[in-house]
Design a protein around this motif. Structure first.
Motif: not given
Length: 472
Positions: A328-329, A331-333, A336, A361, A363, A397, A446, A467-468
């Motif tokens: 998750s970290h 993919w989020k990075s 972004s 924090n 989206w 989120n 993001t 994406y999220t």
């Protein structure tokens, strides 16, 4: 313009017996998308299209099917005089698919008679498809030397998007290769020329802000990807060719203008769903134990097309036994980093505010629409349902806000339709900050303050969900 738009949707028609049901369904979906994009990206010009152009373009497929060549030729000349863009669309989309599915001589005879009318503008457009149809119709009497001479004449100058010259040269080359009437040297020579022509396009890598340039970019890039894959699969198993086929496959920018290369993929491969060759390179890398490179490539693939299948494959590859990082970290990075910097804007209405500095924090999904936009109005009930479901979720989120541009009596519209999603009226300056060129447009912001524009005509819910990682 709105009345004309509705008439267009009703009038344009492709006979279902042209091709298989699957391809026909793809064609109709694509056709509707193309029409909507044309109408609402270029709305001021649609009212200027003569009404007879719709009747003429809708009549041509029936005449082709019935073999009424003389009538089709005369109608084509008139359509080109009245509105050339519709003529070009019919030739390269409808007629090309009919010839592909049923290479009977009627297509060739029609093109031959049309060519003999000696209209220089029309002949420049139809010369490449005319050559391809000639090869298909005379395959038992192919004069390879004559065909090669014509191919080289067509490819002598730079690419021509209006004539789709490189598409038909590839199709002609494929036919000659299949019939074993062309040498390896000649195949590679023609492919080299096709690739050289395509790579000379100035925006092949760079992204232009002009819509037409972006459309033509997508066409050039797809045909380059196909050409390099052709070299790889039929001639030389060079990794360089496979990498280039992957690199030129449609990226997220190209996917916004998928109509520019959709028919090329359909005619060349018969597949209008999976377009591109990135997965071929991914499998190659995995088979050669190059997992890190495969992960980078699969991340690019999933960003451009965040389908459930692609995301599952990416997660599986990432969560290998020797990797202790959090997916998750990662993919989020990644998402972004791929986004554009968010404009420094604070936009308010009586009840809602969007502030670039207060993302928290979460989206943010921004839907940009107007009461004058027919596709927007069709999507709003689904957006309302999506909004309602989202606020009912615990620990969601995702924040949802909409921007309305050029709407009339917005408050009354919202009340009459019982819409409760947040809406802020915006001006032209705001649309320019976000590079808005069509409606509706959906933007995902993001938590790190970058944003991604979701391609028109795709399932935006899938993009947002994957994406999220909303359901992961």
């Amino acid at each position: 313009a709105k009345t004309r738009a509705t008439a267009t949707l009703r009038q344009l028609h492709i006979p279902p017996n042209v091709t298989t049901n699957l391809i026909y369904k793809e064609i109709m979906n694509r056709l509707l998308m193309v029409i909507l994009i044309t109408l609402f990206f270029l709305e001021p010009s649609i009212a200027q299209i003569p009404s007879e152009a719709f009747t003429l373009t809708n009549s041509l497929p029936g005449l082709w099917n019935k073999g009424q060549t003389e009538e089709a030729v005369e109608m084509s000349l008139e359509l080109f005089r009245v509105y050339p863009a519709f003529f070009i669309d019919r030739i390269h989309n409808t007629l090309a698919l009919q010839i592909k599915e049923d290479p009977e001589p009627y297509g060739y005879k029609y093109l031959e008679q049309l060519y003999q009318k000696k209209n220089p503008d029309i002949n420049k457009i139809i010369q490449p498809i005319y050559l391809w149809s000639k090869v298909l119709s005379t395959r038992n009497k192919i004069n390879t030397g004559e065909i090669l001479k014509e191919l080289n004449i067509i490819l002598r100058s730079e690419t021509n998007y209006e004539s789709r010259s490189e598409r038909y040269c590839l199709l002609t080359l494929l036919e000659l290769d299949k019939e074993n009437v062309i040498s390896k040297r000649n195949v590679e020579s023609i492919l080299d020329k096709i690739i050289s022509n395509l790579e000379s396009y100035p925006y092949i890598v760079e992204i232009s802000e002009q819509r037409h340039d972006a459309l033509v970019r997508g066409w050039h890039r797809y045909l380059l990807a196909y050409s390099y894959h052709y070299l790889y699969t039929t001639r030389t198993k060079s990794e360089e060719y496979l990498i280039k086929a992957s690199d030129y496959s449609p990226d997220l920018t190209d996917r916004k203008y998928r109509q520019s290369y959709f028919y090329d993929a359909l005619v060349l491969t018969g597949n209008g769903s999976e377009i591109g060759f990135q997965h071929v390179l991914k499998e190659y890398l995995l088979n050669h134990n190059r997992d890190k490179e495969a992960l980078t490539l699969l991340s690019e693939i999933t960003f451009a097309n965040p389908s459930d299948e692609n995301l599952a494959d990416l997660r599986k590859l990432f969560e290998r036994p020797d990797n202790s990082e959090n997916f998750s970290h990662y993919w989020k990075s990644y998402i972004s980093a791929m986004g554009k910097p968010l404009p420094h804007v604070i936009i308010k209405s009586d009840t809602v505010e969007f502030d670039h500095s207060k993302l928290g924090n979460k989206w943010t999904l921004i839907d940009i629409w107007g009461t004058w936009c027919v596709p927007c109005l069709e999507e709003l009930p689904d957006l309302q349902t999506y909004y309602t479901e989202n606020i009912r979720k615990k620990n969601t989120n995702l924040r949802i806000v909409t921007f309305s541009f050029g709407s009339q009596k917005l408050k009354k519209f919202m009340i009459d339709n019982k819409y409760s999603f947040p809406v802020i009226e915006i001006d032209k300056q705001t649309t320019e900050l976000f590079d808005i060129s069509g409606y509706p447009t959906k933007i995902l912001v993001t938590p790190n303050g970058t944003y991604i524009t979701i391609p028109f005509g795709t399932d935006w819910r899938v993009y947002v969900r994957n994406y999220t990682l909303a359901e992961n």
